[in-house]
Design a protein around this motif. Structure first.
Motif, PDB file in Angstrom:
ATOM      1  N   GLU A   1       0.829  -1.205   0.000  1.00 28.83           N
ATOM      2  CA  GLU A   1       0.000   0.000   0.000  1.00 28.83           C
ATOM      3  C   GLU A   1       0.869   1.263   0.000  1.00 28.83           C
ATOM      4  O   GLU A   1       0.533   2.263  -0.637  1.00 28.83           O
ATOM      5  CB  GLU A   1      -0.945  -0.011   1.203  1.00 28.83           C
ATOM      6  CG  GLU A   1      -2.017   1.065   1.169  1.00 28.83           C
ATOM      7  CD  GLU A   1      -2.923   1.012  -0.063  1.00 28.83           C
ATOM      8  OE1 GLU A   1      -3.123  -0.080  -0.629  1.00 28.83           O
ATOM      9  OE2 GLU A   1      -3.425   2.080  -0.474  1.00 28.83           O
TER      10      GLU A   1
ATOM     11  N   ASN B   1       2.070   1.812  -3.446  1.00 35.17           N
ATOM     12  CA  ASN B   1       0.912   2.241  -4.236  1.00 35.17           C
ATOM     13  C   ASN B   1       0.686   3.752  -4.078  1.00 35.17           C
ATOM     14  O   ASN B   1       0.454   4.470  -5.055  1.00 35.17           O
ATOM     15  CB  ASN B   1      -0.319   1.448  -3.768  1.00 35.17           C
ATOM     16  CG  ASN B   1      -1.522   1.666  -4.644  1.00 35.17           C
ATOM     17  OD1 ASN B   1      -1.415   1.804  -5.852  1.00 35.17           O
ATOM     18  ND2 ASN B   1      -2.686   1.712  -4.030  1.00 35.17           N
ATOM     19  N   MET B   2       0.783   4.224  -2.853  1.00 39.77           N
ATOM     20  CA  MET B   2       0.557   5.660  -2.601  1.00 39.77           C
ATOM     21  C   MET B   2       1.661   6.512  -3.231  1.00 39.77           C
ATOM     22  O   MET B   2       1.385   7.537  -3.854  1.00 39.77           O
ATOM     23  CB  MET B   2       0.492   5.933  -1.096  1.00 39.77           C
ATOM     24  CG  MET B   2      -0.744   5.380  -0.432  1.00 39.77           C
ATOM     25  SD  MET B   2      -0.756   5.836   1.312  1.00 39.77           S
ATOM     26  CE  MET B   2      -2.087   4.809   1.904  1.00 39.77           C
TER      27      MET B   2
ATOM     28  N   GLY C   1       1.303   6.490  -6.963  1.00 38.24           N
ATOM     29  CA  GLY C   1       0.165   7.310  -7.395  1.00 38.24           C
ATOM     30  C   GLY C   1       0.582   8.757  -7.605  1.00 38.24           C
ATOM     31  O   GLY C   1       0.153   9.413  -8.558  1.00 38.24           O
ATOM     32  N   GLN C   2       1.450   9.243  -6.715  1.00 41.81           N
ATOM     33  CA  GLN C   2       1.954  10.620  -6.860  1.00 41.81           C
ATOM     34  C   GLN C   2       2.870  10.730  -8.085  1.00 41.81           C
ATOM     35  O   GLN C   2       2.836  11.723  -8.812  1.00 41.81           O
ATOM     36  CB  GLN C   2       2.721  11.037  -5.606  1.00 41.81           C
ATOM     37  CG  GLN C   2       1.937  10.922  -4.324  1.00 41.81           C
ATOM     38  CD  GLN C   2       0.847  11.956  -4.206  1.00 41.81           C
ATOM     39  OE1 GLN C   2       1.089  13.134  -4.435  1.00 41.81           O
ATOM     40  NE2 GLN C   2      -0.353  11.526  -3.884  1.00 41.81           N
TER      41      GLN C   2
ATOM     42  N   LYS D   1       2.744   8.878 -10.756  1.00 39.18           N
ATOM     43  CA  LYS D   1       1.871   8.782 -11.931  1.00 39.18           C
ATOM     44  C   LYS D   1       1.210  10.130 -12.229  1.00 39.18           C
ATOM     45  O   LYS D   1       1.137  10.553 -13.389  1.00 39.18           O
ATOM     46  CB  LYS D   1       0.801   7.723 -11.669  1.00 39.18           C
ATOM     47  CG  LYS D   1      -0.172   7.499 -12.808  1.00 39.18           C
ATOM     48  CD  LYS D   1      -1.080   6.330 -12.506  1.00 39.18           C
ATOM     49  CE  LYS D   1      -2.195   6.665 -11.562  1.00 39.18           C
ATOM     50  NZ  LYS D   1      -3.298   7.398 -12.174  1.00 39.18           N
ATOM     51  N   ALA D   2       0.746  10.793 -11.167  1.00 36.42           N
ATOM     52  CA  ALA D   2       0.114  12.095 -11.357  1.00 36.42           C
ATOM     53  C   ALA D   2       1.115  13.102 -11.929  1.00 36.42           C
ATOM     54  O   ALA D   2       0.788  13.900 -12.812  1.00 36.42           O
ATOM     55  CB  ALA D   2      -0.459  12.598 -10.039  1.00 36.42           C
TER      56      ALA D   2
ATOM     57  N   SER E   1       1.621  12.338 -15.577  1.00 41.17           N
ATOM     58  CA  SER E   1       0.442  12.735 -16.351  1.00 41.17           C
ATOM     59  C   SER E   1       0.395  14.250 -16.521  1.00 41.17           C
ATOM     60  O   SER E   1       0.099  14.759 -17.603  1.00 41.17           O
ATOM     61  CB  SER E   1      -0.833  12.241 -15.667  1.00 41.17           C
ATOM     62  OG  SER E   1      -0.857  10.837 -15.633  1.00 41.17           O
TER      63      SER E   1
ATOM     64  N   LEU F   1      -2.387  10.177 -19.929  1.00 42.46           N
ATOM     65  CA  LEU F   1      -2.780   9.406 -18.754  1.00 42.46           C
ATOM     66  C   LEU F   1      -1.905   8.163 -18.592  1.00 42.46           C
ATOM     67  O   LEU F   1      -1.553   7.508 -19.574  1.00 42.46           O
ATOM     68  CB  LEU F   1      -4.238   8.988 -18.851  1.00 42.46           C
ATOM     69  CG  LEU F   1      -5.262  10.071 -18.530  1.00 42.46           C
ATOM     70  CD1 LEU F   1      -6.671   9.517 -18.661  1.00 42.46           C
ATOM     71  CD2 LEU F   1      -5.045  10.644 -17.138  1.00 42.46           C
ATOM     72  N   TYR F   2      -1.549   7.880 -17.373  1.00 47.97           N
ATOM     73  CA  TYR F   2      -0.817   6.662 -17.044  1.00 47.97           C
ATOM     74  C   TYR F   2      -1.659   5.825 -16.090  1.00 47.97           C
ATOM     75  O   TYR F   2      -2.506   6.349 -15.371  1.00 47.97           O
ATOM     76  CB  TYR F   2       0.520   7.005 -16.383  1.00 47.97           C
ATOM     77  CG  TYR F   2       1.549   7.508 -17.365  1.00 47.97           C
ATOM     78  CD1 TYR F   2       2.470   6.640 -17.937  1.00 47.97           C
ATOM     79  CD2 TYR F   2       1.584   8.847 -17.726  1.00 47.97           C
ATOM     80  CE1 TYR F   2       3.402   7.105 -18.850  1.00 47.97           C
ATOM     81  CE2 TYR F   2       2.505   9.318 -18.647  1.00 47.97           C
ATOM     82  CZ  TYR F   2       3.421   8.436 -19.196  1.00 47.97           C
ATOM     83  OH  TYR F   2       4.337   8.892 -20.104  1.00 47.97           O
TER      84      TYR F   2
ATOM     85  N   LEU G   1      -1.483   2.484 -13.138  1.00 46.91           N
ATOM     86  CA  LEU G   1      -0.631   1.677 -12.264  1.00 46.91           C
ATOM     87  C   LEU G   1      -1.091   0.235 -12.306  1.00 46.91           C
ATOM     88  O   LEU G   1      -2.296  -0.035 -12.366  1.00 46.91           O
ATOM     89  CB  LEU G   1      -0.731   2.171 -10.810  1.00 46.91           C
ATOM     90  CG  LEU G   1      -0.235   3.569 -10.497  1.00 46.91           C
ATOM     91  CD1 LEU G   1      -0.439   3.842  -9.003  1.00 46.91           C
ATOM     92  CD2 LEU G   1       1.226   3.735 -10.865  1.00 46.91           C
TER      93      LEU G   1
ATOM     94  N   LEU H   1      -1.354  -3.386 -10.161  1.00 45.68           N
ATOM     95  CA  LEU H   1      -1.546  -3.667  -8.741  1.00 45.68           C
ATOM     96  C   LEU H   1      -0.181  -3.949  -8.126  1.00 45.68           C
ATOM     97  O   LEU H   1       0.691  -4.537  -8.772  1.00 45.68           O
ATOM     98  CB  LEU H   1      -2.480  -4.859  -8.560  1.00 45.68           C
ATOM     99  CG  LEU H   1      -3.914  -4.607  -9.047  1.00 45.68           C
ATOM    100  CD1 LEU H   1      -4.699  -5.909  -9.051  1.00 45.68           C
ATOM    101  CD2 LEU H   1      -4.611  -3.552  -8.208  1.00 45.68           C
TER     102      LEU H   1
END
Lengths: 126, 167
Positions: free
Chosen positions: B101, B104-105, B108-109, B111-112, B115, B121-122, B124, B126
């Motif tokens: 997790e 993942n967090m 996520g940043q 990826k943003a 993008s 857009l990208y 992730l 799992l």
């Protein structure tokens, strides 16, 4: 009043449960979108809020959001996305599909409580 | 493995958000203070720690892999704090789930940031968790170097590694 947390991470569900317990709501959990729909079949009349992750196996959160909003028995249950998807386009997409609010991970327990309390009907249980 | 003259497709527009994301996620979710130690690029993955959370980033303009690696004692500390319990009460499943997790967090940043930088857009994959001293991580971006961000927390070193190739 029950709150359904849908997240493939068991640790995230435990963290969210501690917040829900603190607020005095009953806690339900599901590990993916399909599991959530199964849980809702049985409990939908008591569920006041769904906290929905986006990226999950089997059925993701966005697809689950669409299916809940298309179901006449479920469509009025408020859904709040709780996700790492932080792009503006994702937030807009979810809100346009019917999500009532959006929590970006990482979040503090206070962030989550404030957003839950802002959901109509959820302030009454505390 | 060489750390010199390794050219990465990654620049400050992505590295700075990654540093910020790692520190924010660690401090906000695990209540641990984190210090940035150094950044370098390597041709191959740097074996690091006892377990790594690994996630893929896929998009129209590139793909890559993020690995967040911890020594076991630090993994136990951060996941226990994440969960609000004591390290001795953690199960192996809790530890793996928590590290997954966290990556993942952080991803996520990243990826943003990708993008926002590219307008593309990208997505992730799992997260998965790999365990064992000396474990290896293979990048989805074949042949791309790894950018290694080294941090220190609670007296332990941990690494965030990112390999990314633009199309």
């Amino acid at each position: 009043m029950k709150v359904l947390s849908v997240d493939d991470s068991s640790i995230m569900r435990k963290i969210i449960q501690s917040t829900i317990d603190r607020l005095g709501f009953e806690f339900l959990e599901a590990e993916n979108g399909q599991h959530a729909l199964d849980v809702l079949k049985e409990h939908y009349q008591d569920v006041g809020l769904i906290l929905l992750d986006w990226n999950m196996p089997v059925k993701d959160g966005y697809q689950t959001l669409l299916e809940v909003k298309q179901d006449e028995h479920l469509q009025n249950i408020p859904i709040m996305m709780v996700t790492t998807e932080s792009e503006r386009s994702s937030i807009i997409k979810a809100i346009q599909a019917g999500a009532i609010n959006y929590v970006i991970k990482p979040f503090s327990q206070e962030d989550l409580i404030m957003k839950i309390m802002a959901v109509p009907g959820m302030e009454l249980a505390v | 493995m060489s750390q010199t003259n390794v050219k990465s497709d990654l620049d400050a527009s992505l590295v700075n958000p990654l540093i910020k994301a790692t520190m924010t996620v660690m401090e906000k979710m695990t209540n641990t203070q984190v210090q940035m130690k150094q950044i370098f690029a390597q041709e191959e993955y740097l074996p690091s720690g006892d377990l790594s959370g690994v996630i893929g980033i896929l998009g129209e303009q590139g793909e890559g892999t993020v690995a967040l690696s911890f020594p076991l004692p630090l993994a136990n500390i951060v996941v226990a704090r994440f969960l609000g319990t004591k390290p001795e009460h953690l199960s192996s499943e809790d530890r793996c789930d928590g590290i997954g997790e966290l990556v993942n967090m952080v991803s996520g940043q990243a990826k943003a940031a990708l993008s926002n930088e590219s307008g593309c857009l990208y997505k992730l994959t799992l997260p998965t968790v790999i365990q064992g001293a000396g474990h290896q991580v293979t990048s989805q971006a074949k042949g791309a170097p790894f950018l290694v961000l080294e941090f220190e927390s609670e007296g332990h070193i941990f690494h965030l590694q990112l390999s990314f190739k633009r199309y």
